[in-house]
Motif scaffolding. Sequence first.
Motif, PDB file in Angstrom:
ATOM      1  N   ALA A 271       0.528  -1.054   0.355  1.00  0.00           N
ATOM      2  CA  ALA A 271      -0.175  -0.147   0.193  1.00  0.00           C
ATOM      3  C   ALA A 271       1.250   1.060  -0.285  1.00  0.00           C
ATOM      4  CB  ALA A 271      -0.518   0.057   0.566  1.00  0.00           C
TER       5      ALA A 271
ATOM      6  N   LYS B 222       2.987   4.026  -1.116  1.00  0.00           N
ATOM      7  CA  LYS B 222       2.442   4.444  -2.817  1.00  0.00           C
ATOM      8  C   LYS B 222       3.700   5.190  -3.449  1.00  0.00           C
ATOM      9  CE  LYS B 222      -1.259   5.813  -1.795  1.00  0.00           C
ATOM     10  NZ  LYS B 222      -1.720   5.858  -0.598  1.00  0.00           N
TER      11      LYS B 222
ATOM     12  N   TYR C 106       3.787   5.319   8.174  1.00  0.00           N
ATOM     13  CA  TYR C 106       3.841   3.445   8.342  1.00  0.00           C
ATOM     14  C   TYR C 106       4.226   2.519   7.802  1.00  0.00           C
ATOM     15  CZ  TYR C 106       1.091   3.788   4.209  1.00  0.00           C
ATOM     16  OH  TYR C 106      -0.058   4.395   3.004  1.00  0.00           O
TER      17      TYR C 106
ATOM     18  N   ARG D   7     -18.552 -18.547   7.938  1.00  0.00           N
ATOM     19  CA  ARG D   7     -18.407 -17.739   6.805  1.00  0.00           C
ATOM     20  C   ARG D   7     -18.974 -17.378   6.496  1.00  0.00           C
ATOM     21  NH1 ARG D   7     -16.821 -13.345   8.145  1.00  0.00           N
ATOM     22  NH2 ARG D   7     -14.259 -12.282   7.904  1.00  0.00           N
TER      23      ARG D   7
ATOM     24  N   SER E 237     -18.176 -11.195   3.762  1.00  0.00           N
ATOM     25  CA  SER E 237     -19.301 -11.754   5.466  1.00  0.00           C
ATOM     26  C   SER E 237     -20.569 -11.273   5.347  1.00  0.00           C
ATOM     27  CB  SER E 237     -18.521 -11.122   6.733  1.00  0.00           C
ATOM     28  OG  SER E 237     -19.350 -10.751   7.977  1.00  0.00           O
TER      29      SER E 237
ATOM     30  N   ASP F 234     -19.306 -13.433  12.732  1.00  0.00           N
ATOM     31  CA  ASP F 234     -18.372 -12.421  13.393  1.00  0.00           C
ATOM     32  C   ASP F 234     -18.359 -11.105  14.174  1.00  0.00           C
ATOM     33  OD1 ASP F 234     -15.211 -12.993  14.186  1.00  0.00           O
ATOM     34  OD2 ASP F 234     -14.507 -12.394  12.356  1.00  0.00           O
ATOM     35  N   LYS F 235     -17.918 -11.567  15.294  1.00  0.00           N
ATOM     36  CA  LYS F 235     -17.945  -9.744  16.276  1.00  0.00           C
ATOM     37  C   LYS F 235     -19.008  -9.137  16.432  1.00  0.00           C
ATOM     38  CE  LYS F 235     -13.206  -9.937  14.846  1.00  0.00           C
ATOM     39  NZ  LYS F 235     -11.648  -9.354  14.391  1.00  0.00           N
TER      40      LYS F 235
END
Length: 546
Positions: A21, A23, A99, A213, A307, A313-314
């Motif tokens: 990612a 760039k 990052y 899932r 999903s 999930d969660k």
Amino acid sequence: MHTFVRPSTFTLEDVDRKLKAAKFALPTTQQFSPPDSSSEDGSSPETDYFPEIPSDEVRPLEQCIAIFEKGPRPVSASLALLNDEEIIQLANAGKIAAYALEKLLGMDALERAVRIRRALISRASSTKTLESSTIPLENYDYSRVLGACCENVVGYIPIPLGIAGPLTVDGVSYPIPMATAEGTLVASASRGCKALNAGGGVSTVLTADGMTRGPAIDFPSAVQAGKAKAWVDSEEGHGVLQRAFESTSRFAKLKSLKTALAGRTLYIRFTTTTGDAMGMNMISKGTEKALDALQKRFPEMVVLALSGNYCTDKKPAAINWIEGRGKSVVAEAVIPGHVVKNVLKTTVEDLCNLNIKKNLIGSAMAGSIGGFNAHAANILTAIFLATGQDPAQNVESSMCMTLMEPTNGGEDLLMSVNMPCIEVGTVGGGTVLAPQQGCLEMLGIKGAHPTQPGKNAQTLARIIASAVMAGELSLMSALAAGHLIRAHMTHNRSQVNTPAASAPVTPGPQSNPVLAQLSRSAKAAFSPLTPLSPSMSSTSLNRLRK
Ligand SMILES: CC(C)(COP(=O)([O-])OP(=O)([O-])OC[C@H]1O[C@@H](n2cnc3c(N)ncnc32)[C@H](O)[C@@H]1OP(=O)([O-])[O-])[C@@H](O)C(=O)NCCC(=O)NCCSC(=O)C[C@@](C)(O)CC(=O)[O-]
Ligand SMILES: NC(=O)C1=CN([C@@H]2O[C@H](COP(=O)(O)OP(=O)(O)OC[C@H]3O[C@@H](n4cnc5c(N)ncnc54)[C@H](OP(=O)(O)O)[C@@H]3O)[C@@H](O)[C@H]2O)C=CC1
């Protein structure tokens, strides 16, 4: 691509792939052009561009950019020639993404990357406290975090780790690791362990093991969605999807496909074994491959999302409570009546009555789904944090029904906890971090089981259900005996770091003589130095506090 490899879990190639990612383009070795040899001031350009040791002096931005863009390759070698402040300059000039610092600085400078990022974020924020904050930075193995556990890392948050027990589960004695900031939890679980051990310990039954899932798939019409549903439900369809699904992992074995229609949208709940992994990455990978196979059969379909919340999930969901998700465990124990009296300071009768009125009827009155317990989430989450589980999955994992009944002619207590959705692993996710691995090692279940994939994760689920039972037993006893607040004022209220200045000002005790009086009484009543009268119930204390 350079080949700068450190003895670590990840290579820079891994990091490069995971951080694709980022760039900005990095110049390659081929693109490297040495600086112009004709210098106006006659100084050696080599010296200007490639100083051997980064000095403390911060050189002008242009010079730093030149070193970064035209210096030696790999780029980590160029950055090694710059000091932290110079790299901060580059980042502030947009030449480096905060990052991506680990990728650029290299695997032997991970802590440096974290330190520079802290400075960058701190100086960009209005409070500017991060750089000098108490958040620890050093002595952490960031190579285990990179590409696996967290991005934009600025340090780590230590949580106190306590040990409850040991607790005998299926004949084996386990120390129970609990990472928590809620005082009383470890003490409470330990008391429960003592009572359970006195009766011979806990026996567990694993009734199911399967991660789920549930993607959402649109079709042009309900009729077409219905045809796809029928095909998925058929032997042929199941076989095609199963082959595709299982091609993605050595451990994921498809157990079932549950389908449901909502108008023209088809939901498919994939259930699979996941070996010793909790399995969400694994099942998502398999599901994606199976949907590719479905798409070939039904080109008109549109996968809305891998999903579709039919997993689930969660998030709280009745489907998990009813069908189970992860490991479904029933844990059972008999606690002798004299232990209930002497260790838990209550009676079998009072416990059974309270369990019905609180955990069953009270929760039914509240419209609970899977909340038929006192505090399963407390014990489960503390063990999740200690052993590197995904903490957000405490939502469904702590669904639990606690049952109590008198046995042996009313003398003793028969107790069970029923937990259909314990989502845990001993490989993958946060279990790769060294301290969390230390906790798993202490339990004898670190990593993959050598001969029976899945057995380590199942054992962890059994231990968690048993520890939850210890917590249930102790808290229910404290509630039945009216000891809850007394325990929390002793173990769960800091005398050091709760400054008086944080007391409310308006309206406050100072401005209201009645409240001031109440406040003094409450303070005296809650002081650990002044034990509460056993006759003072938590209800009357709560009234006092108001
Ligand atoms: C991963 C991205 C962000 C890539 O997304 P992308 O669009 O490919 O990223 P990008 O390269 O275009 O970058 C966009 C921005 O993302 C950030 N960014 C990009 N990379 C990084 C990085 N390495 N470190 C820090 N920040 C990063 C950064 O802010 C960047 O802006 P920039 O600074 O470059 O101008 C995206 O694909 C994404 O958000 N995916 C979703 C992942 C996610 O949310 N997972 C949660 C776990 S799933 C789960 O637990 C629950 C589940 C799924 O089961 C619940 C359910 O049932 O639905
Ligand atoms: N993607 C998503 O939608 C979600 C992801 N998560 C996150 O997913 C992560 C966990 O994913 P999970 O799939 O559990 O782990 P991983 O993604 O780490 O997958 C497990 C890996 O371990 C390998 N493996 C080796 N030995 C074993 C063994 N005995 N049993 C099982 N696997 C073994 C598997 O092999 P093989 O390659 O053969 O399968 C696989 O490569 C967590 O970080 C969690 O927070 C959480 C929720 C949703």
